[in-house]
Design a protein around this motif. Structure first.
Motif, PDB file in Angstrom:
ATOM      1  N   VAL A  44       2.276   2.276  -3.051  1.00 37.73           N
ATOM      2  CA  VAL A  44       1.527   1.049  -3.365  1.00 37.73           C
ATOM      3  C   VAL A  44       0.306   0.884  -2.456  1.00 37.73           C
ATOM      4  O   VAL A  44      -0.456  -0.067  -2.610  1.00 37.73           O
ATOM      5  N   ILE A  45       0.104   1.810  -1.518  1.00 39.71           N
ATOM      6  CA  ILE A  45      -1.015   1.673  -0.576  1.00 39.71           C
ATOM      7  C   ILE A  45      -2.361   1.692  -1.297  1.00 39.71           C
ATOM      8  O   ILE A  45      -3.210   0.812  -1.070  1.00 39.71           O
ATOM      9  N   LYS A  46      -2.573   2.670  -2.164  1.00 45.22           N
ATOM     10  CA  LYS A  46      -3.867   2.754  -2.847  1.00 45.22           C
ATOM     11  C   LYS A  46      -4.107   1.577  -3.789  1.00 45.22           C
ATOM     12  O   LYS A  46      -5.204   0.991  -3.774  1.00 45.22           O
ATOM     13  N   PRO A  47      -3.117   1.182  -4.615  1.00 46.97           N
ATOM     14  CA  PRO A  47      -3.326  -0.026  -5.431  1.00 46.97           C
ATOM     15  C   PRO A  47      -3.568  -1.271  -4.579  1.00 46.97           C
ATOM     16  O   PRO A  47      -4.398  -2.112  -4.923  1.00 46.97           O
ATOM     17  N   TYR A  48      -2.862  -1.359  -3.447  1.00 42.96           N
ATOM     18  CA  TYR A  48      -3.029  -2.485  -2.529  1.00 42.96           C
ATOM     19  C   TYR A  48      -4.455  -2.519  -1.984  1.00 42.96           C
ATOM     20  O   TYR A  48      -5.121  -3.566  -1.979  1.00 42.96           O
ATOM     21  N   SER A  49      -4.938  -1.368  -1.517  1.00 51.40           N
ATOM     22  CA  SER A  49      -6.275  -1.296  -0.933  1.00 51.40           C
ATOM     23  C   SER A  49      -7.349  -1.598  -1.972  1.00 51.40           C
ATOM     24  O   SER A  49      -8.364  -2.235  -1.671  1.00 51.40           O
ATOM     25  N   LYS A  50      -7.100  -1.172  -3.210  1.00 55.24           N
ATOM     26  CA  LYS A  50      -8.060  -1.433  -4.287  1.00 55.24           C
ATOM     27  C   LYS A  50      -8.059  -2.912  -4.666  1.00 55.24           C
ATOM     28  O   LYS A  50      -9.119  -3.525  -4.847  1.00 55.24           O
ATOM     29  N   PHE A  51      -6.875  -3.488  -4.792  1.00 58.33           N
ATOM     30  CA  PHE A  51      -6.751  -4.897  -5.175  1.00 58.33           C
ATOM     31  C   PHE A  51      -7.436  -5.798  -4.153  1.00 58.33           C
ATOM     32  O   PHE A  51      -8.112  -6.760  -4.517  1.00 58.33           O
ATOM     33  N   TYR A  52      -7.263  -5.490  -2.861  1.00 57.14           N
ATOM     34  CA  TYR A  52      -7.834  -6.330  -1.805  1.00 57.14           C
ATOM     35  C   TYR A  52      -9.199  -5.839  -1.314  1.00 57.14           C
ATOM     36  O   TYR A  52      -9.749  -6.389  -0.357  1.00 57.14           O
ATOM     37  N   ALA A  53      -9.743  -4.816  -1.958  1.00 57.67           N
ATOM     38  CA  ALA A  53     -11.077  -4.285  -1.630  1.00 57.67           C
ATOM     39  C   ALA A  53     -11.199  -3.938  -0.150  1.00 57.67           C
ATOM     40  O   ALA A  53     -12.166  -4.291   0.526  1.00 57.67           O
ATOM     41  N   VAL A  54     -10.211  -3.230   0.372  1.00 59.16           N
ATOM     42  CA  VAL A  54     -10.229  -2.797   1.766  1.00 59.16           C
ATOM     43  C   VAL A  54     -11.311  -1.734   1.951  1.00 59.16           C
ATOM     44  O   VAL A  54     -11.424  -0.805   1.140  1.00 59.16           O
ATOM     45  N   ASN A  55     -12.109  -1.865   2.999  1.00 60.17           N
ATOM     46  CA  ASN A  55     -13.158  -0.894   3.299  1.00 60.17           C
ATOM     47  C   ASN A  55     -12.531   0.357   3.910  1.00 60.17           C
ATOM     48  O   ASN A  55     -12.210   0.381   5.103  1.00 60.17           O
ATOM     49  N   LEU A  56     -12.360   1.392   3.115  1.00 58.23           N
ATOM     50  CA  LEU A  56     -11.691   2.607   3.573  1.00 58.23           C
ATOM     51  C   LEU A  56     -12.578   3.447   4.487  1.00 58.23           C
ATOM     52  O   LEU A  56     -12.077   4.287   5.241  1.00 58.23           O
ATOM     53  N   ASP A  57     -13.877   3.236   4.439  1.00 61.38           N
ATOM     54  CA  ASP A  57     -14.802   4.034   5.250  1.00 61.38           C
ATOM     55  C   ASP A  57     -14.646   3.773   6.746  1.00 61.38           C
ATOM     56  O   ASP A  57     -15.031   4.613   7.564  1.00 61.38           O
ATOM     57  N   GLU A  58     -14.103   2.602   7.109  1.00 59.59           N
ATOM     58  CA  GLU A  58     -13.993   2.266   8.525  1.00 59.59           C
ATOM     59  C   GLU A  58     -12.615   2.580   9.112  1.00 59.59           C
ATOM     60  O   GLU A  58     -12.363   2.329  10.289  1.00 59.59           O
ATOM     61  N   LEU A  59     -11.710   3.152   8.305  1.00 54.19           N
ATOM     62  CA  LEU A  59     -10.379   3.476   8.801  1.00 54.19           C
ATOM     63  C   LEU A  59     -10.420   4.627   9.789  1.00 54.19           C
ATOM     64  O   LEU A  59     -11.156   5.594   9.620  1.00 54.19           O
ATOM     65  N   LYS A  60      -9.598   4.530  10.813  1.00 53.29           N
ATOM     66  CA  LYS A  60      -9.481   5.619  11.780  1.00 53.29           C
ATOM     67  C   LYS A  60      -8.838   6.844  11.131  1.00 53.29           C
ATOM     68  O   LYS A  60      -9.210   7.984  11.407  1.00 53.29           O
ATOM     69  N   ASP A  61      -7.841   6.606  10.267  1.00 47.87           N
ATOM     70  CA  ASP A  61      -7.114   7.689   9.601  1.00 47.87           C
ATOM     71  C   ASP A  61      -7.396   7.680   8.101  1.00 47.87           C
ATOM     72  O   ASP A  61      -7.682   6.637   7.514  1.00 47.87           O
ATOM     73  N   ASP A  62      -7.286   8.850   7.491  1.00 48.79           N
ATOM     74  CA  ASP A  62      -7.432   8.957   6.042  1.00 48.79           C
ATOM     75  C   ASP A  62      -6.303   8.190   5.363  1.00 48.79           C
ATOM     76  O   ASP A  62      -5.155   8.184   5.848  1.00 48.79           O
ATOM     77  N   ILE A  63      -6.598   7.561   4.240  1.00 47.84           N
ATOM     78  CA  ILE A  63      -5.609   6.735   3.550  1.00 47.84           C
ATOM     79  C   ILE A  63      -4.364   7.531   3.149  1.00 47.84           C
ATOM     80  O   ILE A  63      -3.256   6.984   3.088  1.00 47.84           O
ATOM     81  N   ASN A  64      -4.511   8.814   2.927  1.00 43.65           N
ATOM     82  CA  ASN A  64      -3.372   9.647   2.519  1.00 43.65           C
ATOM     83  C   ASN A  64      -2.422   9.956   3.672  1.00 43.65           C
ATOM     84  O   ASN A  64      -1.313  10.466   3.436  1.00 43.65           O
ATOM     85  N   GLN A  65      -2.827   9.649   4.899  1.00 47.56           N
ATOM     86  CA  GLN A  65      -2.002   9.957   6.061  1.00 47.56           C
ATOM     87  C   GLN A  65      -1.014   8.847   6.415  1.00 47.56           C
ATOM     88  O   GLN A  65      -0.115   9.052   7.230  1.00 47.56           O
ATOM     89  N   PHE A  66      -1.169   7.680   5.795  1.00 49.37           N
ATOM     90  CA  PHE A  66      -0.255   6.580   6.105  1.00 49.37           C
ATOM     91  C   PHE A  66       1.098   6.834   5.444  1.00 49.37           C
ATOM     92  O   PHE A  66       1.177   7.113   4.253  1.00 49.37           O
ATOM     93  N   LYS A  67       2.181   6.687   6.214  1.00 52.55           N
ATOM     94  CA  LYS A  67       3.521   7.010   5.732  1.00 52.55           C
ATOM     95  C   LYS A  67       4.167   5.877   4.938  1.00 52.55           C
ATOM     96  O   LYS A  67       5.089   6.115   4.162  1.00 52.55           O
ATOM     97  N   ASN A  68       3.682   4.643   5.166  1.00 52.79           N
ATOM     98  CA  ASN A  68       4.249   3.502   4.458  1.00 52.79           C
ATOM     99  C   ASN A  68       3.250   2.351   4.467  1.00 52.79           C
ATOM    100  O   ASN A  68       2.195   2.429   5.125  1.00 52.79           O
ATOM    101  N   LEU A  69       3.583   1.278   3.748  1.00 52.24           N
ATOM    102  CA  LEU A  69       2.673   0.138   3.632  1.00 52.24           C
ATOM    103  C   LEU A  69       2.460  -0.556   4.974  1.00 52.24           C
ATOM    104  O   LEU A  69       1.356  -1.012   5.274  1.00 52.24           O
ATOM    105  N   HIS A  70       3.509  -0.602   5.791  1.00 55.64           N
ATOM    106  CA  HIS A  70       3.382  -1.253   7.093  1.00 55.64           C
ATOM    107  C   HIS A  70       2.343  -0.548   7.961  1.00 55.64           C
ATOM    108  O   HIS A  70       1.524  -1.190   8.626  1.00 55.64           O
ATOM    109  N   SER A  71       2.378   0.778   7.981  1.00 51.21           N
ATOM    110  CA  SER A  71       1.424   1.521   8.808  1.00 51.21           C
ATOM    111  C   SER A  71      -0.001   1.319   8.315  1.00 51.21           C
ATOM    112  O   SER A  71      -0.947   1.301   9.101  1.00 51.21           O
ATOM    113  N   PHE A  72      -0.167   1.149   6.986  1.00 49.79           N
ATOM    114  CA  PHE A  72      -1.503   0.871   6.455  1.00 49.79           C
ATOM    115  C   PHE A  72      -1.931  -0.550   6.785  1.00 49.79           C
ATOM    116  O   PHE A  72      -3.080  -0.794   7.155  1.00 49.79           O
TER     117      PHE A  72
END
Length: 263
Positions: A34-62
């Protein structure tokens, strides 16, 4: 009637069992989907993340993600207070002589919020600032100023939502929700940093137990959308003229300046 219905629904669904189920899901490997749908729904700026979105193991870590170095600029001018979080600066005003503040037409007791008569008396006629974090925001908390930690403790247990509906219908959420309170001493004045837990997941995780905090230094994170309240002593703080509540603000941006010691 609406208020009573709302409070009853929250009390029925906000118990230890429900909170534990949500926490378990957020920490589970299944929540990764649900991380990618979550980030899309809330328009999270992925460009400023320290880690790539695919590296998060669960929703809490994201949800408790870190940002790239340099993604936030800290205003390091002497005496400048910066926002400790990304969020919406939703309100600012005066702490009344009867030890209350007015937020969204509701009166909140600072004494109840802080749980100490002695500490509360320091802030009479002072200034308050309220910063609301939605689920879309970066949820790590930083120090608003450099100074010595003179006290840190927790109050409260369960929590109502702290969004607009929660503030309107909740049971005095800012002063009764689970909250972690830290006092920073700077130039003979005290600043209270109140980290208020939100619905279902009350957790405010402290990361910094040092005696001295440095402006912009990471000190804690929320495990769910929430609120930070800053309290300043009388005549010790001047709100920046650029502040026009409500307004979006980022961690590290100026919210005001230490004016002078109140003594």
């Amino acid at each position: 009637m609406r208020k009573k219905i709302y409070q009853s629904l929250i009390e029925l669904t906000n118990g230890p069992f429900t909170s534990n189920m949500i926490r378990k899901f957020a920490l589970s490997k299944w929540s990764k989907f649900v991380i990618k749908p979550y980030s899309k729904f809330y328009a999270v700026n992925l460009d400023e993340l320290k880690d790539d979105i695919n590296q998060f193991k669960n929703l809490h870590s994201f949800f408790t993600r870190k940002l790239k170095e340099g993604a936030r600029q800290i205003d390091n001018r002497e005496g400048v207070i910066v926002s400790p979080v990304d969020g919406v600066l939703s309100d600012t005003g005066k702490i009344e002589k009867n030890k209350t503040i007015i937020v969204k037409n509701k009166e909140y007791s600072i004494l109840e919020m802080l749980g100490s008569e002695e500490l509360t008396n320091r802030f009479i006629d002072g200034t308050y600032i309220i910063l609301y974090l939605s689920p879309a925001h970066y949820h790590r908390i930083h120090s608003p100023i450099s100074g010595k930690i003179i006290s840190s403790y927790s109050l409260g247990s369960t929590s109502y939502p702290v969004n607009k509906i929660g503030l309107k219908y909740g049971d005095f959420v800012l002063s009764k929700n689970y909250r972690r309170i830290s006092y920073i001493s700077h130039d003979n004045t005290s600043i209270a940093v109140i980290k208020v837990g939100a619905m279902f997941i009350n957790s405010v995780v402290m990361l910094n137990d040092k005696e001295m905090w440095t402006k912009g230094e990471e000190v804690a994170y929320f495990s769910f959308g929430s609120t930070v309240i800053l309290l300043f002593e009388r005549d010790s703080f001047e709100v920046s003229p650029r502040i026009k509540a409500p307004m979006n603000i980022k961690m590290g941006e100026e919210i005001g300046k230490i004016r002078k010691a109140p003594y």
